[in-house]
Design an enzyme around this catalytic site. Structure first.
Site, PDB file in Angstrom:
ATOM      1  CG  ASP A   1      -4.061   1.892  -3.382  1.00 19.55           C
ATOM      2  OD1 ASP A   1      -3.529   2.533  -4.518  1.00 19.55           O
ATOM      3  OD2 ASP A   1      -4.611   2.530  -2.805  1.00 19.55           O
TER       4      ASP A   1
ATOM      5  CG  HIS B   1      -9.368   1.458  -4.334  1.00 22.19           C
ATOM      6  ND1 HIS B   1      -8.207   1.587  -5.053  1.00 22.19           N
ATOM      7  CD2 HIS B   1      -9.122   2.573  -3.311  1.00 22.19           C
ATOM      8  CE1 HIS B   1      -7.413   2.731  -4.604  1.00 22.19           C
ATOM      9  NE2 HIS B   1      -8.388   3.137  -3.714  1.00 22.19           N
TER      10      HIS B   1
ATOM     11  CE1 TYR C   1      -3.163   3.148   0.381  1.00 22.79           C
ATOM     12  CE2 TYR C   1      -2.618   3.139   2.642  1.00 22.79           C
ATOM     13  CZ  TYR C   1      -3.549   3.420   1.553  1.00 22.79           C
ATOM     14  OH  TYR C   1      -4.106   4.697   1.643  1.00 22.79           O
TER      15      TYR C   1
END
Length: 273
Positions: free
Chosen positions: A160, A264, A110
């Site tokens: 991500d 998302h 992330y």
């Protein structure tokens, strides 16, 4: 052996646990990697995943922010938690999936979003993002298998990554060139990370670079599907040793319409390993 791996920035695993369970029942990935779990480890909803067969889990969380988790039906070893840029902010975990004599190393990332101002001199969050990318590119480069190595060549990185690198990874290349996630410096650093071990961009193996492809739509858009102002921030990267193993990919766009949806949607890839 078929291996399916999904990645999803869930934006609070406890708030959206029903959506997660619904998705797992729908797609049944072998491995689910979550980002932005926003959950201290002691409060992670382990029972929900245990009940669905995800008996192998590695979580690293914190209150209200960040957090990553790997939830797997496939056994894994070598569980590693990595701290980046001198911070302990729960952004990178790594496991070795037991897929035969040469395990597949799996990184769940992330990467910092970077705030709103794309200037590291005035925005510490953006500076942190750029430093994170530089550190990750070097870290992967240091682990690139040497020529002729028999093992350690199979690696997958998901998460991500907070950069939409290609022109058609955003709804308007021209309008977003000065917007964080698509600025030239971020795209260049994404390219440096991608080159670190010659990563394969798995979804773009199936969708040509001149076709739009998104995984995120802002909550600010009242009708996200009508405006379709998306960005591809969520990625699945595979090392060259897995090139012949890549079988399919899926981005479940419709999940953006689910009740209490994350901004998302899940991205999934299947490999024959």
């Amino acid at each position: 052996m078929s291996l399916s791996i999904a990645t999803w920035n869930i934006n609070s695993v406890r708030l959206r646990i029903n959506n997660v369970k619904r998705y797992l029942r729908l797609r049944k990935p072998d491995v689910l990697c979550l980002q932005e779990t926003k959950c201290p480890d002691e409060f992670f909803p382990h029972k929900a995943f245990e009940g669905l067969g995800y008996t192998h889990r590695l979580v690293q969380g914190m209150k209200s922010y960040n957090g990553v988790a790997i939830l797997s039906k496939v056994p894994f070893t070598a569980k590693n938690i990595h701290h980046r840029c001198g911070k302990e902010d729960c952004r990178h975990i790594e496991v070795a999936l037991e897929t035969g004599a040469d395990p597949i190393l799996l990184d769940n990332l992330y990467i910092p979003a970077g705030g709103d101002i794309p200037d590291p001199a005035v925005n510490d969050k953006f500076a942190h993002k750029l430093d994170f990318y530089r550190e990750m590119a070097q870290w992967f480069a240091d682990r690139k298998p040497k020529a002729g190595a028999a093992k350690g060549q199979r690696r997958i990185a998901v998460g991500d990554l907070n950069v939409a690198p290609l022109e058609h990874d955003v709804w308007s290349h021209k309008q977003l060139l000065k917007i964080v996630s698509h600025t030239p410096v971020e795209v260049e650093l994404f390219g440096r990370l991608k080159a670190s071990i010659d990563w394969i961009d798995v979804p773009r193996r199936f969708v040509p670079e001149d076709k739009k492809l998104y995984s995120w739509w802002s909550y600010r858009n009242n009708d996200w599907s009508a405006s379709n102002r998306g960005r591809r921030l969520d990625h699945i990267l595979a090392s060259p040793a897995l090139s012949g193993a890549i079988r399919s990919h899926r981005i479940d766009v419709d999940l953006r319409d689910w009740k209490q949806a994350s901004d998302h949607v899940p991205v999934m890839a299947t490999f024959e390993v």
